[in-house]
Design an enzyme around this catalytic site. Structure first.
Site, short mmCIF file in Angstrom:
data_model
loop_
_atom_site.label_atom_id
_atom_site.label_comp_id
_atom_site.label_asym_id
_atom_site.label_seq_id
_atom_site.Cartn_x
_atom_site.Cartn_y
_atom_site.Cartn_z
N GLY A 145 0.92 -1.22 -0.27
CA GLY A 145 0.03 0.16 0.02
C GLY A 145 0.68 1.14 -0.18
O GLY A 145 0.22 2.38 0.15
N ASP B 107 -7.86 -0.82 -15.88
CA ASP B 107 -8.07 -0.29 -14.38
C ASP B 107 -7.11 0.97 -14.40
O ASP B 107 -7.47 1.93 -13.58
CB ASP B 107 -7.45 -0.94 -13.54
CG ASP B 107 -6.06 -1.63 -13.60
OD1 ASP B 107 -5.81 -2.17 -14.80
OD2 ASP B 107 -5.13 -1.41 -12.76
N ASP C 96 -2.90 7.39 -13.18
CA ASP C 96 -1.86 6.19 -12.78
C ASP C 96 -0.65 6.35 -13.40
O ASP C 96 -0.27 5.81 -14.57
CB ASP C 96 -2.46 4.94 -13.10
CG ASP C 96 -3.46 4.86 -11.90
OD1 ASP C 96 -3.74 5.54 -11.23
OD2 ASP C 96 -3.94 3.46 -11.51
P1 AMP Z 1 -1.11 -0.31 -11.34
O1 AMP Z 1 -0.55 -1.26 -12.45
O2 AMP Z 1 0.29 0.41 -10.66
O3 AMP Z 1 -2.20 0.67 -11.92
O4 AMP Z 1 -1.58 -1.14 -10.37
C1 AMP Z 1 -2.36 -2.20 -10.49
C2 AMP Z 1 -3.23 -2.74 -9.19
O5 AMP Z 1 -1.97 -3.01 -8.13
C3 AMP Z 1 -3.88 -1.57 -8.60
O6 AMP Z 1 -4.93 -2.21 -8.02
C4 AMP Z 1 -2.87 -1.22 -7.54
O7 AMP Z 1 -3.92 -0.49 -6.45
C5 AMP Z 1 -2.44 -2.22 -7.08
N1 AMP Z 1 -0.92 -1.98 -6.42
C6 AMP Z 1 0.13 -1.35 -7.19
N2 AMP Z 1 1.15 -1.08 -6.30
C7 AMP Z 1 0.53 -1.37 -4.88
C8 AMP Z 1 1.04 -1.19 -3.63
N3 AMP Z 1 2.54 -0.97 -3.36
N4 AMP Z 1 0.41 -1.87 -2.54
C9 AMP Z 1 -0.72 -2.09 -2.95
N5 AMP Z 1 -1.35 -2.33 -4.21
C10 AMP Z 1 -0.61 -1.77 -5.15
MG MG Z 2 -3.56 1.61 -11.67
#
Ligand code: AMP
Ligand code: MG
Length: 520
Positions: free
Chosen positions: A135, A269, A279
């Site tokens: 997180g 997403d 993002d």
């Molecule tokens: P992203 O590709 O960065 O958009 O992330 C894809 C998914 O992974 C989303 O649901 C994010 O919230 C989750 N996510 C990415 N990094 C973290 C992290 N460090 N802790 C928790 N969830 C993460």
């Molecule tokens: Mg994302």
């Protein structure tokens, strides 16, 4: 500090009935309540003055301990209840199930000067959607998101915004290149804001679970608050809603192509329902003009999200959204017609965008070939996109033989521009001079118009990396310098001329400069 709180998302949409902040599947709910994590020693590193203003805050507010505490997650504003949003998504073409705000926590919504802002922290601790991760976010990725989202705004590209960047004071473990060498990095929190953070995946999650009730609730909510002109919910309204999302998505990606931005992870997403850039992860800016380039090392093999494929991926993602909202419409034909329209419009709009980059106001039937020829030569020798397009605004139609000299600084290997390649360039500049004869605009006026679509300053990947390296050592001067410069990307700003330069050689294959991972 006085904020005009106007929470609509959490007030009008169904909340997760479970209150424990533990990782799980969340059903029949658009969000789960979750509080930000207390951090060891929050320090405010930078604030965006225009976002302060947008949210109704002053620079004096920004200096208070209260501001720091609220926007680093260490204190919850009275009578507000932070929450994480539930969504799913297709990642690299495959359905990934529930994703959700794994490290984003929405603090509240603000209504200021008739604008609605959903305000959220990125990197403020775990939520029910954190899956196996922590997180948190590191300084490296937070600097990148903070600088780039504000830079995009000033480039005129639809985007989420950033209010502030803070250090958490905690250490965060990351394996940057996924090669089994994890190391501790400084933890950071970005406070970001947008009219809404809803994504394509926010709708897909309910469709995937055949939860048509929540799906309809969310679509109706979205139309009511964010697509207000469309009217009351009906089948026709849903079709119009999809059409508007499709148009905004195309508009967004055309902007990316115009400025040379590669998002890097166009999973569903990460596709905003409002057509905003959202993002900021392993994104990158083109240096050499190259349709095959992607900054994301995770995508190195298939290059699904390469520069030249972004528009197609936009269409693919829209198809997934169409599938998700289909249960509300039960008719495929109007949705297919909209997707076909996207295909036609993307040809038309890409051509119009490229014409504008070349200062062509009239339409000529040979323009498509003329532009393809240019793109072809740009690929033949590594040619810096930003410098090339900025420099050709100085072209004089009576002096085609000076064209090559104008763009000399854009070539990464000028010594290779000889023989056939040189000839091709000369021919192209002759054709350009001839093409400009059909235009009524004088050279000087054309230059001014071209300089409004071809930025002089973009956030080159190595520039962020330099700012990150300095920030990591406690020096935030460069962060501030880049932030200021990028507020006027189309202006000459001679004081920043040293940044109007090709990527230095040392940055060509350096991690963080040309290669980025999703690890953030
Ligand atoms: P992203 O590709 O960065 O958009 O992330 C894809 C998914 O992974 C989303 O649901 C994010 O919230 C989750 N996510 C990415 N990094 C973290 C992290 N460090 N802790 C928790 N969830 C993460
Ligand atoms: Mg994302």
């Amino acid at each position: 500090m006085k904020l005009n709180i106007n929470n609509v998302f959490s007030k009008e949409l169904p909340a997760d009935s479970v209150l424990e902040n533990e990782r799980r599947q969340v059903y029949n709910a658009c969000f789960s309540y979750a509080s930000p994590k207390q951090t060891a020693k929050p320090t405010l590193l930078h604030v965006s003055p225009s976002m302060l203003k947008n949210l109704g805050l002053s620079s004096i507010d920004a200096k208070s301990k209260y501001f720091l505490n609220i926007f680093s997650g260490n204190q919850v504003l009275e009578s507000t209840k932070p929450y994480a949003m539930c969504y799913g998504g297709h990642q690299f073409g495959n359905w990934a199930g529930q994703l959700g705000d794994g490290r984003a926590i929405n603090l509240f919504e603000i209504k200021q000067n008739n604008n609605q802002w959903q305000v959220q922290l990125k990197g403020a601790g775990v939520t029910p959607y954190s899956r196996t991760a922590d997180g948190l976010a590191v300084l490296r990725s937070s600097v990148r998101e903070y600088l780039c989202s504000e830079a995009m705004f000033y480039l005129g590209v639809p985007t989420t915004r950033a209010l502030s960047l803070s250090l958490s004071g905690d250490k965060v473990l990351r394996d940057v290149m996924y090669d089994g060498n994890p190391a501790y990095e400084k933890g950071a929190v970005v406070c970001r804001a947008a009219e809404s953070f809803l994504r394509f995946g926010s709708y897909q999650i309910f469709a995937s679970r055949q939860d048509n009730y929540t799906l309809k609730t969310l679509v109706d909510y979205t139309i009511k608050h964010h697509f207000t002109g469309l009217g009351t919910p009906s089948k026709d309204t849903y079709i119009q809603f999809f059409k508007t999302v499709s148009e905004r998505t195309l508009n967004l990606i055309i902007h990316w192509q115009r400025v040379g931005f590669v998002h890097g992870v166009m999973n569903t997403d990460n596709m905003s329902i409002l057509g905003l850039t959202i993002d900021y992860g392993p994104y990158g800016w083109l240096e050499g003009f190259d349709y095959g380039w992607t900054p994301n090392t995770t995508d190195r093999q298939h290059k699904r999200y390469r520069f030249g494929n972004q528009i197609n991926i936009g269409l693919w993602n829209l198809l997934q959204l169409a599938n998700a909202i289909y249960p509300l419409i039960n008719e495929a034909e109007p949705l297919e017609a909209i997707l076909n329209e996207y295909k036609t419009n993307f040809e038309i709009k890409s051509l119009a965008m490229m014409r504008s980059k070349l200062g062509l106001e009239m339409a000529d039937k040979n323009d498509e070939k003329f532009i393809l020829d240019l793109e072809d030569i740009l690929h033949q020798t590594e040619t810096d996109m930003t410098i090339f397009f900025r420099q050709i605004s100085n072209f004089e139609k009576k002096k085609p033989s000076e064209g090559l000299k104008l763009i000399h600084d854009a070539f990464y290997a000028p010594s290779e521009v000889v023989g056939d390649i040189k000839k091709r360039w000369e021919n192209w500049f002759n054709a350009y001079a001839e093409r400009l004869q059909c235009e009524t605009c004088l050279d000087k006026a054309r230059k001014e118009k071209m300089n409004l679509v071809n930025p002089k300053y973009v956030l080159r990947n190595y520039m962020s990396q330099l700012a990150i390296d300095k920030a990591d050592n406690g020096d935030y001067g460069l962060l501030d310098e880049l932030f200021k410069m990028l507020q006027n990307p189309y202006s000459e700003q001679p004081e920043y001329n040293n940044w109007f330069a090709k990527r230095p050689d040392w940055a060509r294959d350096k991690v963080g400069c040309s290669m980025l991972s999703c690890s953030s």
